[in-house]
Design a protein around this motif. Structure first.
Motif, short mmCIF file in Angstrom:
data_model
loop_
_atom_site.label_atom_id
_atom_site.label_comp_id
_atom_site.label_asym_id
_atom_site.label_seq_id
_atom_site.Cartn_x
_atom_site.Cartn_y
_atom_site.Cartn_z
N GLN A 96 24.32 42.20 61.29
CA GLN A 96 25.76 42.45 61.24
C GLN A 96 26.09 43.93 61.30
O GLN A 96 27.25 44.31 61.33
CB GLN A 96 26.36 41.84 59.96
N GLU A 97 25.05 44.75 61.27
CA GLU A 97 25.20 46.21 61.27
C GLU A 97 26.13 46.69 60.17
O GLU A 97 26.96 47.56 60.35
CB GLU A 97 25.67 46.69 62.66
N LYS A 98 25.98 46.07 59.00
CA LYS A 98 26.74 46.44 57.82
C LYS A 98 25.77 46.69 56.68
O LYS A 98 24.79 45.97 56.53
CB LYS A 98 27.69 45.31 57.40
N ARG A 109 21.73 41.55 56.72
CA ARG A 109 23.09 42.03 56.94
C ARG A 109 23.04 43.34 57.75
O ARG A 109 23.82 43.55 58.67
CB ARG A 109 23.78 42.24 55.59
#
Length: 169
Positions: free
Chosen positions: A81-83, A77
């Protein structure tokens, strides 16, 4: 995940401070006073208990796999998703995943036939998400769920009926 060391499997899943927080959460929740091994392979070979049907044995068997899985998903993630989830959110994911797996195991193995140990009762008290209460006198689901017979009927005139059931050869 922490960007402070080379990402080896052992670092990512055990030695990284982010991963250690999750492991400490799990060990605290289980009230286990053990040291984590240095390698991921040691976790899967050293965490053995006598095989018996209990909530504790189910937890023991699935906990390490699910912690590793959730840490791996969090790593992906963050990269793809850069989250990043908070520590609390990640620990809650681990807790839910373990509770679901243990509840399913309890239903599938019908643990109601085996007396709960004191450790099992302690775990049920600490993990309210684990559902191991008897259903109609036993754990689990009815092996023969109600079924409804369906008979094919031709369509009305001027209509075409196409069935999509996924069957093929």
């Amino acid at each position: 995940m922490c960007n402070k060391a080379e990402e080896t499997l052992d670092h990512l899943l055990l030695q990284c401070k982010e991963a250690q927080k999750v492991w400490k959460f799990l060990l605290g929740k289980l009230n286990w006073a053990i040291l984590l091994p240095n390698s991921i392979s040691d976790i899967f070979t050293s965490w053995k208990i006598p095989c018996r049907k209990s909530i504790l044995s189910s937890l023991w068997l699935v906990a390490s796999f699910l912690v590793v899985w959730e840490i791996w998903k969090e790593r992906n993630r963050r990269i793809f998703q850069e989250k990043a989830e908070s520590e609390e959110s990640l620990c809650a994911r681990v807790e839910r995943a373990i509770a679901e797996a243990v509840s399913a195991t309890a239903r599938n193995h019908n643990l109601a036939k085996h007396p709960f140990t004191n450790e099992d009762r302690d775990i049920q008290a600490k993990w309210p998400l684990i559902h191991c209460q008897p259903i109609n006198g036993s754990l689990g689901v009815d092996p023969s769920p109600p079924t409804e017979k369906v008979k094919w009927e031709p369509p009305s005139k001027q209509w075409i009926k196409i069935n999509f059931d996924g069957a093929s050869k």
